[in-house]
Enzyme design. Structure first.
Site, mmCIF file in Angstrom:
data_model
loop_
_atom_site.group_PDB
_atom_site.id
_atom_site.type_symbol
_atom_site.label_atom_id
_atom_site.label_comp_id
_atom_site.label_asym_id
_atom_site.label_seq_id
_atom_site.Cartn_x
_atom_site.Cartn_y
_atom_site.Cartn_z
ATOM 1 N N ARG A 94 0.861 -1.188 0.000
ATOM 2 C CA ARG A 94 0.000 0.000 0.000
ATOM 3 C C ARG A 94 0.890 1.229 0.000
ATOM 4 O O ARG A 94 1.740 1.375 0.888
ATOM 5 C CB ARG A 94 -0.888 0.061 1.274
ATOM 6 C CG ARG A 94 -1.962 -1.008 1.416
ATOM 7 C CD ARG A 94 -3.141 -0.822 0.475
ATOM 8 N NE ARG A 94 -3.837 0.426 0.636
ATOM 9 C CZ ARG A 94 -4.790 0.652 1.553
ATOM 10 N NH1 ARG A 94 -5.162 -0.314 2.359
ATOM 11 N NH2 ARG A 94 -5.372 1.824 1.613
ATOM 12 N N GLN A 209 -16.421 1.954 3.950
ATOM 13 C CA GLN A 209 -15.933 1.615 5.292
ATOM 14 C C GLN A 209 -16.769 2.261 6.390
ATOM 15 O O GLN A 209 -16.839 1.752 7.493
ATOM 16 C CB GLN A 209 -14.472 2.055 5.455
ATOM 17 C CG GLN A 209 -13.468 1.307 4.598
ATOM 18 C CD GLN A 209 -13.174 2.037 3.301
ATOM 19 O OE1 GLN A 209 -14.021 2.774 2.797
ATOM 20 N NE2 GLN A 209 -12.003 1.837 2.756
ATOM 21 N N ASP A 250 -4.097 8.895 7.045
ATOM 22 C CA ASP A 250 -3.117 7.887 6.674
ATOM 23 C C ASP A 250 -1.718 8.455 6.708
ATOM 24 O O ASP A 250 -0.746 7.734 6.905
ATOM 25 C CB ASP A 250 -3.430 7.334 5.287
ATOM 26 C CG ASP A 250 -4.610 6.393 5.353
ATOM 27 O OD1 ASP A 250 -5.750 6.880 5.443
ATOM 28 O OD2 ASP A 250 -4.386 5.167 5.352
ATOM 29 N N ASN A 260 -5.983 11.514 3.696
ATOM 30 C CA ASN A 260 -6.911 10.560 4.301
ATOM 31 C C ASN A 260 -7.835 10.068 3.197
ATOM 32 O O ASN A 260 -7.744 10.493 2.045
ATOM 33 C CB ASN A 260 -7.682 11.245 5.448
ATOM 34 C CG ASN A 260 -8.487 10.256 6.284
ATOM 35 O OD1 ASN A 260 -8.012 9.155 6.589
ATOM 36 N ND2 ASN A 260 -9.700 10.619 6.638
#
Lengths: 373, 373
Positions: A94, A209, A250, A260
């Site tokens: 990632r 999410q 993030d 983010n």
């Protein structure tokens, strides 16, 4: 936090077999709770890449345990090169999450001075991975303690009656961490402190999410909440239905820009336009002290277009389906994150306290980082 | 515009049976093209309420045809009261679209001076409904003509190579009107004028009119496009990937505030933050000259929470499914529209030309409305 009234973490060492790591497979939540057992470092890479698990802190912890699992199968020839290669492969799973790099590098650093054919290598990496996980729990708890003060102050000066309305985006909950969560930790702490909280959960397309994970974990922990589509958040903010926004991140620059989940920037713009406080909760491990311009320097992960074109859920028969929502041949683009400039952020909630979203603010809390230019 | 290379309108009188109105049932697009036949005014009400058809102009036209169908079954006793009641019922089907009121009142006004037991009542209402539909086609064509000039100017001063990138939201396409569309009309005109256009289609949760309808109609008419989630639009705007935004509107105040599909406001904020022109295309029938503060005066329609909790599409087997994407017991709120303040809108594209989003701008194009205070 709780699932069906039992305490869980999102990742743990199998107490019956120390060569196994266990995680909650988050892909089928809220419809199905599945526990996956990871026995090889490749399982950890898959779990990160295919998003069985997600969330910057949990990605970091999973990669750390991945290094441990790799050490259990260390080749006799060139063990150091092997572990370095595993580290590279884990890093490639990632691109956005800075915790991933942080955790993998910490694992490599923990081996400094040890011979790579030393049988204690695996134990060292396991202990360090457990330390990373436990530290994350404590970090998130502290974020909650500091965030609680903020929520108490906002609730005290709330002019209208009713609960404290908090808007959050994506899942910066305990499922994204090891326990407590980042953005949700102040919420869980406020609920325990007796503040009546109500959470607006933005569904967070494309992977939902919010609708799938945040709604589920809030429900499991008895927190009042309402799901809305991402588009609706502007209306809520325009009409005074939100007292504070709290999201996760993030990656945070040393100047307070925040990368983010895609859509965070739009919510921050709307909060700013309506004078509603917009906070970002973060463990300091998500701060990338090397970069200062989020828009120019953070590479935004482009994910598969199928995440946009298909939506997963359960049909009336209780079966899980992925359904196509676009014309089959229409292309789709999938930028997974966006950058919210510091100017739109009221403050950052860290494990050391709350500070303005700026280099000065962050350095007041983390003065030891002053040396990094 | 075209479907499979044949010309269609979104609503038409059955050429073989003048007591029937036909519409494209838009609920199963892009997966399935279904034509529905409406024979009673109640069918028109259902078509509007259950969103077989949608879009402010098409809602107006459908209600106008509904008045005609009601007149075909006019009771001998109190025919006027009956038609008045039908008008009320049609008005109640959707609260936000101002065209609905406009079309129904125009139908009632067209009967002024006629005796309600006159056998010509139905013919009068049919002719007036056809007029409303034909006027909408011409209005949309003119919006395209004026919008084309704007797009030509923006394309001419575009600094980078590549196509003219247009972001749109929801479906303000020909499926929302009778033909051409509002926001899409400049796009179709630009494509015919040889400008290479590429459209960013925001999917438009909760009902996915972008992903379902706009992508489909652009594909059917050979326009390059890419679907993105609503959340992604901020990122596109931040990175210069959008040259102009064009959206539609359900209702426009005399001061230029725009009520449109939820999420429009967020896109306008992002366009404003990145100095990207943000235009709203509208037939003047969507202007509500009675109101001047969109945020305070426009009642936002709250729709069923199932629209948020479920997503419809086709599974791999080709079957249509609605799938649940939230925990079954989590509540959801569904504000269907939001209001974009005029300050965020670069201009309005109307059938009479382009003007600033302000009372002065609108009155320059529509000076006859000066008398309404």
């Amino acid at each position: 936090m709780k699932i069906q009234n039992q305490h869980y973490c999102s990742i743990w060492l199998n107490p019956h077999n120390r060569q196994q790591i266990q995680v909650i497979d988050q892909r089928f939540l809220p419809h199905q709770l599945e526990i996956k057992t990871l026995t090889r470092w490749q399982d950890c890479a898959t779990a990160i890449q295919d998003m069985w698990i997600r969330g910057a802190p949990l990605i970091g912890a999973t990669a750390a345990f991945g290094m441990y699992l790799a050490a259990l199968q260390l080749p006799a020839q060139q063990p150091e090169a092997y572990l370095q290669q595993v580290a590279q492969n884990l890093l490639a799973t990632r691109p956005t999450a800075v915790n991933l790099r942080w955790a993998v590098e910490r694992q490599l650093n923990t081996l400094t001075g040890l011979a790579y054919n030393n049988p204690l290598i695996a134990d060292t990496l396991l202990n360090s991975a457990l330390e990373i996980a436990n530290e994350d729990v404590e970090t998130c708890r502290l974020i909650g303690v500091h965030g609680l003060q903020l929520l108490q102050a906002i609730y005290a000066r709330k002019a209208t009656t009713g609960p404290l309305n908090i808007l959050t985006h994506c899942n910066a909950g305990w499922l994204a961490c090891v326990d407590w969560g980042t953005a949700t930790s102040p919420i869980y702490h406020a609920a325990r402190a007796g503040i009546p909280v109500h959470v607006w959960v933005s569904e967070t397309r494309p992977r939902n999410q919010g609708a799938n994970l945040t709604a589920w974990e809030l429900a499991q922990n008895g927190i009042a909440h309402t799901v809305v589509v991402d588009n609706c958040c502007g209306h809520l903010l325009q009409h005074g239905m939100v007292d504070i926004c709290i999201v996760g991140t993030d990656r945070t620059t040393r100047t307070g820009d925040v990368a983010n989940k895609t859509g965070t920037y739009l919510k921050a713009l709307a909060a700013h336009d309506n004078n509603t406080p917009f906070y970002v909760a973060l463990p300091s491990s998500t701060i990338d002290w090397q970069i200062s311009d989020g828009l120019k320097e953070i590479i935004i992960e482009q994910r598969h277009s199928d995440e946009v074109k298909y939506v997963g859920g359960i049909s009336n028969s209780g079966q899980y389906h992925r359904v196509l929502i676009t014309p089959p041949n229409s292309p789709a683009a999938n930028y997974g994150f966006d950058v919210t400039p510091a100017r739109l952020i009221t403050g950052l909630i860290t494990e050391r306290g709350v500070c303005p979203a700026s280099q000065e603010g962050l350095l007041q809390l983390f003065p030891e980082m002053n040396r990094i230019q």
